[in-house]
Structures are given as structure tokens and as C-alpha cells.
Scaffold this motif. Structure first.
Motif, PDB file in Angstrom:
ATOM      1  N   GLN A 241       0.846  -1.189   0.000  1.00 49.04           N
ATOM      2  CA  GLN A 241       0.000   0.000   0.000  1.00 49.04           C
ATOM      3  C   GLN A 241       0.882   1.239   0.000  1.00 49.04           C
ATOM      4  O   GLN A 241       1.664   1.472   0.914  1.00 49.04           O
ATOM      5  CB  GLN A 241      -0.944   0.010   1.199  1.00 49.04           C
ATOM      6  CG  GLN A 241      -1.905   1.191   1.160  1.00 49.04           C
ATOM      7  CD  GLN A 241      -3.082   1.051   2.112  1.00 49.04           C
ATOM      8  OE1 GLN A 241      -3.305  -0.018   2.691  1.00 49.04           O
ATOM      9  NE2 GLN A 241      -3.847   2.105   2.283  1.00 49.04           N
ATOM     10  N   LEU A 242       0.748   2.038  -1.029  1.00 51.65           N
ATOM     11  CA  LEU A 242       1.585   3.221  -1.203  1.00 51.65           C
ATOM     12  C   LEU A 242       0.959   4.476  -0.618  1.00 51.65           C
ATOM     13  O   LEU A 242       1.663   5.453  -0.335  1.00 51.65           O
ATOM     14  CB  LEU A 242       1.853   3.448  -2.700  1.00 51.65           C
ATOM     15  CG  LEU A 242       2.498   2.283  -3.473  1.00 51.65           C
ATOM     16  CD1 LEU A 242       2.646   2.654  -4.942  1.00 51.65           C
ATOM     17  CD2 LEU A 242       3.843   1.917  -2.871  1.00 51.65           C
ATOM     18  N   HIS A 243      -0.357   4.458  -0.437  1.00 52.38           N
ATOM     19  CA  HIS A 243      -1.035   5.682  -0.009  1.00 52.38           C
ATOM     20  C   HIS A 243      -2.443   5.340   0.443  1.00 52.38           C
ATOM     21  O   HIS A 243      -3.033   4.361   0.006  1.00 52.38           O
ATOM     22  CB  HIS A 243      -1.082   6.678  -1.178  1.00 52.38           C
ATOM     23  CG  HIS A 243      -1.802   7.960  -0.871  1.00 52.38           C
ATOM     24  ND1 HIS A 243      -1.266   8.929  -0.064  1.00 52.38           N
ATOM     25  CD2 HIS A 243      -3.022   8.424  -1.262  1.00 52.38           C
ATOM     26  CE1 HIS A 243      -2.103   9.958   0.019  1.00 52.38           C
ATOM     27  NE2 HIS A 243      -3.183   9.671  -0.696  1.00 52.38           N
ATOM     28  N   GLY A 244      -2.988   6.178   1.334  1.00 53.09           N
ATOM     29  CA  GLY A 244      -4.398   6.112   1.667  1.00 53.09           C
ATOM     30  C   GLY A 244      -4.710   5.447   2.987  1.00 53.09           C
ATOM     31  O   GLY A 244      -3.834   4.992   3.720  1.00 53.09           O
ATOM     32  N   LYS A 245      -5.998   5.401   3.285  1.00 56.82           N
ATOM     33  CA  LYS A 245      -6.495   4.814   4.516  1.00 56.82           C
ATOM     34  C   LYS A 245      -6.234   3.304   4.555  1.00 56.82           C
ATOM     35  O   LYS A 245      -5.942   2.692   3.539  1.00 56.82           O
ATOM     36  CB  LYS A 245      -8.003   5.058   4.653  1.00 56.82           C
ATOM     37  CG  LYS A 245      -8.403   6.516   4.715  1.00 56.82           C
ATOM     38  CD  LYS A 245      -9.892   6.661   5.033  1.00 56.82           C
ATOM     39  CE  LYS A 245     -10.768   6.068   3.947  1.00 56.82           C
ATOM     40  NZ  LYS A 245     -12.206   6.311   4.211  1.00 56.82           N
ATOM     41  N   ASN A 310      -3.570  -3.795 -15.276  1.00 55.47           N
ATOM     42  CA  ASN A 310      -2.480  -4.768 -15.407  1.00 55.47           C
ATOM     43  C   ASN A 310      -1.213  -4.145 -16.003  1.00 55.47           C
ATOM     44  O   ASN A 310      -0.314  -4.856 -16.432  1.00 55.47           O
ATOM     45  CB  ASN A 310      -2.917  -5.987 -16.215  1.00 55.47           C
ATOM     46  CG  ASN A 310      -3.282  -5.654 -17.650  1.00 55.47           C
ATOM     47  OD1 ASN A 310      -3.288  -4.489 -18.055  1.00 55.47           O
ATOM     48  ND2 ASN A 310      -3.601  -6.677 -18.432  1.00 55.47           N
ATOM     49  N   ARG A 311      -1.175  -2.822 -16.045  1.00 54.54           N
ATOM     50  CA  ARG A 311       0.015  -2.085 -16.459  1.00 54.54           C
ATOM     51  C   ARG A 311       0.219  -0.915 -15.487  1.00 54.54           C
ATOM     52  O   ARG A 311      -0.679  -0.559 -14.735  1.00 54.54           O
ATOM     53  CB  ARG A 311      -0.135  -1.520 -17.879  1.00 54.54           C
ATOM     54  CG  ARG A 311      -0.330  -2.543 -18.981  1.00 54.54           C
ATOM     55  CD  ARG A 311       0.931  -3.330 -19.279  1.00 54.54           C
ATOM     56  NE  ARG A 311       0.817  -4.053 -20.546  1.00 54.54           N
ATOM     57  CZ  ARG A 311       0.178  -5.212 -20.718  1.00 54.54           C
ATOM     58  NH1 ARG A 311      -0.426  -5.784 -19.690  1.00 54.54           N
ATOM     59  NH2 ARG A 311       0.142  -5.803 -21.912  1.00 54.54           N
ATOM     60  N   TYR A 312       1.414  -0.311 -15.549  1.00 56.41           N
ATOM     61  CA  TYR A 312       1.687   0.876 -14.740  1.00 56.41           C
ATOM     62  C   TYR A 312       0.663   1.976 -15.041  1.00 56.41           C
ATOM     63  O   TYR A 312       0.248   2.160 -16.181  1.00 56.41           O
ATOM     64  CB  TYR A 312       3.087   1.407 -15.036  1.00 56.41           C
ATOM     65  CG  TYR A 312       4.153   0.905 -14.092  1.00 56.41           C
ATOM     66  CD1 TYR A 312       4.865   1.792 -13.297  1.00 56.41           C
ATOM     67  CD2 TYR A 312       4.433  -0.446 -13.995  1.00 56.41           C
ATOM     68  CE1 TYR A 312       5.857   1.334 -12.429  1.00 56.41           C
ATOM     69  CE2 TYR A 312       5.416  -0.926 -13.139  1.00 56.41           C
ATOM     70  CZ  TYR A 312       6.131  -0.021 -12.349  1.00 56.41           C
ATOM     71  OH  TYR A 312       7.093  -0.475 -11.485  1.00 56.41           O
ATOM     72  N   PRO A 332       0.357  -2.818 -11.151  1.00 59.00           N
ATOM     73  CA  PRO A 332       1.738  -3.270 -10.928  1.00 59.00           C
ATOM     74  C   PRO A 332       2.672  -2.134 -10.515  1.00 59.00           C
ATOM     75  O   PRO A 332       3.764  -2.373 -10.011  1.00 59.00           O
ATOM     76  CB  PRO A 332       2.142  -3.855 -12.282  1.00 59.00           C
ATOM     77  CG  PRO A 332       0.860  -4.208 -12.943  1.00 59.00           C
ATOM     78  CD  PRO A 332      -0.105  -3.167 -12.495  1.00 59.00           C
ATOM     79  N   GLY A 333       2.255  -0.895 -10.742  1.00 60.71           N
ATOM     80  CA  GLY A 333       3.075   0.233 -10.334  1.00 60.71           C
ATOM     81  C   GLY A 333       2.479   1.543 -10.813  1.00 60.71           C
ATOM     82  O   GLY A 333       1.494   1.574 -11.568  1.00 60.71           O
ATOM     83  N   LEU A 351      -2.525   0.683  -4.297  1.00 63.39           N
ATOM     84  CA  LEU A 351      -1.899  -0.611  -4.036  1.00 63.39           C
ATOM     85  C   LEU A 351      -1.016  -1.015  -5.206  1.00 63.39           C
ATOM     86  O   LEU A 351      -1.455  -1.014  -6.360  1.00 63.39           O
ATOM     87  CB  LEU A 351      -2.957  -1.697  -3.809  1.00 63.39           C
ATOM     88  CG  LEU A 351      -3.920  -1.507  -2.641  1.00 63.39           C
ATOM     89  CD1 LEU A 351      -4.846  -2.714  -2.547  1.00 63.39           C
ATOM     90  CD2 LEU A 351      -3.174  -1.317  -1.337  1.00 63.39           C
ATOM     91  N   LYS A 352       0.212  -1.395  -4.884  1.00 69.64           N
ATOM     92  CA  LYS A 352       1.144  -1.894  -5.895  1.00 69.64           C
ATOM     93  C   LYS A 352       1.197  -3.407  -5.791  1.00 69.64           C
ATOM     94  O   LYS A 352       1.570  -3.965  -4.760  1.00 69.64           O
ATOM     95  CB  LYS A 352       2.536  -1.291  -5.669  1.00 69.64           C
ATOM     96  CG  LYS A 352       3.570  -1.750  -6.678  1.00 69.64           C
ATOM     97  CD  LYS A 352       4.928  -1.127  -6.391  1.00 69.64           C
ATOM     98  CE  LYS A 352       5.977  -1.612  -7.370  1.00 69.64           C
ATOM     99  NZ  LYS A 352       7.315  -1.020  -7.081  1.00 69.64           N
ATOM    100  N   ILE A 353       0.810  -4.063  -6.863  1.00 65.64           N
ATOM    101  CA  ILE A 353       0.786  -5.525  -6.903  1.00 65.64           C
ATOM    102  C   ILE A 353       2.003  -6.021  -7.667  1.00 65.64           C
ATOM    103  O   ILE A 353       2.643  -5.265  -8.404  1.00 65.64           O
ATOM    104  CB  ILE A 353      -0.531  -6.008  -7.586  1.00 65.64           C
ATOM    105  CG1 ILE A 353      -0.804  -7.486  -7.296  1.00 65.64           C
ATOM    106  CG2 ILE A 353      -0.500  -5.738  -9.079  1.00 65.64           C
ATOM    107  CD1 ILE A 353      -1.238  -7.748  -5.889  1.00 65.64           C
TER     108      ILE A 353
END
Length: 515
Positions: A241-245, A310-312, A332-333, A351-353
């Protein structure tokens, strides 16, 4: 009572030197084995080798060292039992008051690419679980630590009172049995897979907590988020998780649904989900184009939804996303520019998967669904088809353009709650009918949503048509091609209706019920 002797044997040596050094300074005698003993001695911590306690050498490459009465008597003796005390005294045995053990890294071993069966088996710990279980059983008198995160708390109590409290020992004992149960579950799962028994007579699973959730599906329900020990990097449990609640229970379920759908596609794809059903799916030459299609599929329902790509995510796409209220964006980013744009929205979860592999190469895993008093287990539905798997059953063959849209719709409809109907055109969904009690009802919802866009579109059904009414509804809306499993005793009725309206219909031979 007080802690006078500790037996220490750890594979994960994080913090062990500092912990044992302070125990020693508090007057605790340290007994240790193998590599742990060597490390402590090297760091200047006074240590007694296990062989000095047992009077027996460590043998068989260390396989046998602590499996000895001198160890387990010291762990299992009931201190206020006169007979136990007499036997200990007569045999010249000493109590062991604290056990600090963690186990051979079995999970890490089997996670290594190309690990051999022999290496996996060699990393099954025997002596460690035996000591842990002995100490945990006798927690009325013995403290047992299996997790380095508990070192500080134990030290604080020993400094204060010379011993841990009974409440602490109970808590630590419970943790030990959870730990050994999880360890054994992982081993049994590995061996069951090796021997080709994925659904054995006893099915034991283990999960590790990721986080407590504020509440479950509704505010009055407690909930937590867990992951399987060896879950893949392309699963939601591995997302960063990169950001947020914080994620909520419903966020997690919706995000997982979106992720499973977007995995169906190799080309750039975007999926929008509400209440675990897709409200918009689009594919394109770029993720920007795919998102535009997913949004335009249903610009009303996407509000408050989950978006998976499914892509950046690039800056152009981010500029579109920021104008919609979304709970989660999963990809993915994100480019630096996209992150700068999206993180201005305080609460949105980014979310970065892990990188998503080819859809055709997805492997099935076991899915567990709980029911009151039990559970059902099944393989995940990763079945996919191509043009060669389709059987045309009508007089008219589908065109190449129709075939492309039929296969697109089929990838989506398998993830829609049954009864399910999906309408598609131009590489995007234009109507989704989900979770209805009859198939024609689902078709009517999808057709109504599509409106005029249904003219010339295709229709996918997750299961066969028990009657011709769905075909009639499709024909009235201007649908030109249908994909469905086939297999109904009334297939001829549907085929006859399709022929009457010039609709091309193909059978897949596979259904995709989703409950």
C-alpha cells in the motif's frame, strides 16, 4: 520461583545475542546447541553446550541433540509434585525454566526455486517442536519463547520479578501451539502435494495475520486480514500500500475480485468493480485507452468503486482517475508523476501488486469457503479458452470481429455472480447482469444498461440457457452473437431461436458458476 536456567536454540538469530547477554547478566545460566552456542560464545556470552547437560554428543549431523531425558525431564517436571522432585534429585537432573526456540526454516526452504525434496525434508525440525511443546505444556512453571518480538517483554518481567507472570506464560504457550500447528500444517500441505493428495481426509491450513481490520462486512462484525505463508507476489496479500487509509473488509474482497478479473488479460486492461461484480471492463492499446473504456462502460456505478489495471498507471491515466471518487486503485506500479497526482487525494488507497504473468499460464490453487460448522474447498477457476475450443451450433458462423468480442465477454462473465450475463462491444463491457434468480432476468438488466449500444453487440452467459427466452431478449435488443456453455436439454430451442434471428451462437462446453 525464578528463572535460573534457559535453553536457547534458534534458527532466526535476530536479537538473540542481546537477549541472552542480558539474561546472563541477570544470573540466568544459558544452555545452547550447535550454531546458536557458537554465536553466543563468539559474542562473549557465557554458554553451556547441550552435550555438557546430556552427557551425550550431538550426533547424526545434529539430528539428535536435545531429544534426551536430561532435557525433557527439566522441562516437564511438575515443580510442586513431590515425586517429580524426588526423581529429579535422585537422577541428578536440573530444571530448565525458560526455553527460547524457533524452528528450521521449512517455509523459506520450499519457497526456493528448484528446491529438492531431500533438502525440504532435511529442513523439518524435530527437536525444536518437541522442546517447545514440552515447555508449553508445563507453562505453569516454564516460560517458552518462539518469537523474537517477545524478548523485550520477557526481559522486562525477569528484571522486575525474576520470573514471568502466569498470565504471560499462558499467552506464550498458546502462541507456541499456534506456531507448531502452523509449522506442521505447512509440512503436511507440502507432502500432500508431493504425493498427489490435494484434498486429503484431513485438510489443515494455516494463515498469518497481516492486520486487524476496523470491522468486517458491517460495523458490528470483527475482522482481520490473513495471508497464506507462501502466497504469490501477484496476490492481494502481497500488495504494497503506497497511499491512503487502511483497507477495510469490503475493500479487500472487492480488490481481490478486480485483481482476478484483470489477470484474465494479457493486453492492457482495466477493471472497475462494485460489490465484487465488474461494472466496467475495457482493453486497449494502452492503459489510458483501457481505462476510458472501463469508465465509459458504466460511469455511474464506478463511483466509489475499485479499479485494477495490469500495467503501470501513467500521468495521463492518473489525471482521469483523480476526477472520480474511487476507494482503491490497484496496479503493478505507478509512475512518479502519477503518484504525485493521485496522492493529492488524501483517502484513496493506492496498491502496488506484483507483476502479472501471462493469463494462459495461471495455475489453479485451492480456495476455501467457510460454512457454518465447516468449509468447502475447491480448485480456483482458472480455465481459459481460445477460438479452437468453440463450437458453432447455428447456421451463421460468427465473424472474426464477433469472435474477438465473444472471447472478451467470456473472460468477464466467469467473474460475475450467477446468474450472469455480459454484453460487450468494442473491447469493453456495455451491460452486466449479475446475481439474478433467472437468466432472462440477468439478460434484461444487462440489455437495459447497454441501451442503444446493444445493437450489434455480443452476449456471454456463464451457464446454459434452460429456455429460449434469453435468445429472444437478445434478438430484440439487436445482439448479433452469443457465447454460452451449452448442455441444456433445450439447447435445440435456443439454437432454433438464434437461427430465426440470424444470431451466431457458439458453445464452450464449460460453465462458470460463481456464487
Amino acid at each position: 520461583m525464578s528463572i535460573k536456567r534457559a535453553l536457547v536454540s534458534v534458527s532466526d538469530k535476530r536479537g538473540i545475542v542481546e537477549f541472552c547477554r542480558e539474561l546472563s547478566q541477570l544470573g540466568v545460566e544459558i544452555i545452547s546447541t550447535g550454531g546458536t552456542s557458537s554465536l553466543l560464545a563468539k559474542e562473549g556470552v557465557p554458554v553451556i553446550g547441550i552435550s555438557d547437560v546430556t552427557g551425550f554428543p550431538e550426533i547424526m549431523d545434529g539430528r539428535v541433540k536435545t531429544l534426551h531425558p536430561a532435557v525433557h525431564s527439566g522441562l516437564l517436571a511438575v515443580r510442586d509434585n513431590e515425586e517429580h522432585t524426588r526423581q529429579m534429585r535422585e537422577l541428578g537432573l536440573d530444571y530448565i525454566d525458560l526455553v527460547v526456540v524457533n524452528l528450521y526454516p521449512f517455509a523459506e526452504t520450499i519457497a526456493k526455486p528448484g528446491v529438492s525434496y531431500e533438502e525440504a525434508i532435511e529442513n523439518i525440525d524435530i527437536g525444536g517442536p518437541t522442546m517447545l511443546r514440552s515447555a508449553a505444556k508445563n507453562h505453569a512453571f516454564v516460560s517458552v519463547v518462539v518469537d523474537a518480538d517477545d524478548y523485550a517483554g520477557v526481559l522486562a518481567e525477569v528484571r522486575e520479578n525474576g520470573d514471568t507472570t502466569l498470565a504471560t506464560r499462558k499467552r506464550l504457550a498458546a502462541k507456541v501451539f499456534r506456531h507448531t500447528a502452523a509449522y506442521d500444517a505447512l509440512i503436511s500441505d507440502y507432502l500432500s502435494n508431493v504425493t498427489g493428495e490435494p484434498l486429503p481426509e484431513r485438510y489443515t491450513v494455516t494463515y498469518e495475520k497481516i492486520q486487524d481490520l476496523r470491522y468486517g462486512e458491517n460495523p458490528h462484525q470483527k475482522a482481520a486480514f490473513y495471508r497464506k505463508p507462501l502466497a504469490g507476489g501477484d496476490t492481494l496479500t502481497a500488495a504494497e500500500q503506497l497511499h491512503g487509509k487502511e483497507l477495510s473488509y469490503n475493500n479487500i474482497n472487492d480488490a481481490n475480485a478486480a485483481l482476478q478479473i484483470v489477470k484474465e488479460f494479457d493486453e492492457p486492461a482495466v477493471v472497475a468493480v462494485k460489490h465484487m461484480n465488474p461494472c466496467g471492463v475495457g482493453v486497449g492499446e494502452s492503459i489510458f485507452e483501457a481505462y476510458q473504456k472501463a469508465y465509459n462502460a458504466d460511469p455511474v456505478s464506478i463511483f466509489g468503486g475499485i479499479v485494477a489495471a495490469n500495467r503501470y498507471i501513467d500521468s495521463d491515466t492518473a489525471n482521469l482517475l483523480k476526477d472520480v471518487f474511487l476507494e482503491i486503485i490497484l496496479a503493478p506500479g505507478f509512475t512518479d508523476e502519477a503518484l504525485e497526482i493521485l496522492t493529492k487525494k488524501k483517502n484513496i488507497r493506492l496498491l502496488k501488486i506484483g507483476e502479472l504473468g501471462a493469463a494462459a499460464g495461471r495455475k489453479s490453487s485451492l480456495v476455501v469457503t467457510s460454512v457454518e460448522g465447516g468449509m468447502v474447498v475447491q480448485e480456483s477457476d482458472v480455465h481459459s479458452i481460445g477460438e479452437g475450443d468453440l463450437k458453432t451450433v447455428t447456421d451463421r458462423q460468427p465473424t472474426e470481429a464477433e469472435l474477438k468480442q465473444l472471447l472478451f465477454a467470456w473472460k468477464v462473465v466467469k467473474h460475475v455472480k450467477s446468474n450472469a450475463i455480459v454484453l460487450a462491444a468494442d473491447d469493453m463491457t456495455i451491460g452486466v447482469g449479475a446475481g439474478q434468480m433467472n437468466r432472462v432476468g440477468a439478460a434484461k438488466i444487462a440489455i437495459e444498461q447497454a441501451g442503444a449500444k446493444a445493437q450489434g453487440a455480443v452476449l456471454a452467459s456463464d451457464a446454459f440457457f434452460p429456455m429460449g427466452d434469453t435468445v429472444e431478449a437478445a434478438a430484440a435488443a439487436g445482439i448479433t452473437a452469443i457465447i454460452q456453455p451449452g448442455g441444456s436439454i433445450k439447447d435445440e430451442e435456443s439454437i432454433k431461436a438464434a437461427n430465426a434471428h440470424g444470431i451466431a451462437m457458439v458453445f464452450t462446453g464449460v460453465r462458470h458458476f460463481k456464487h
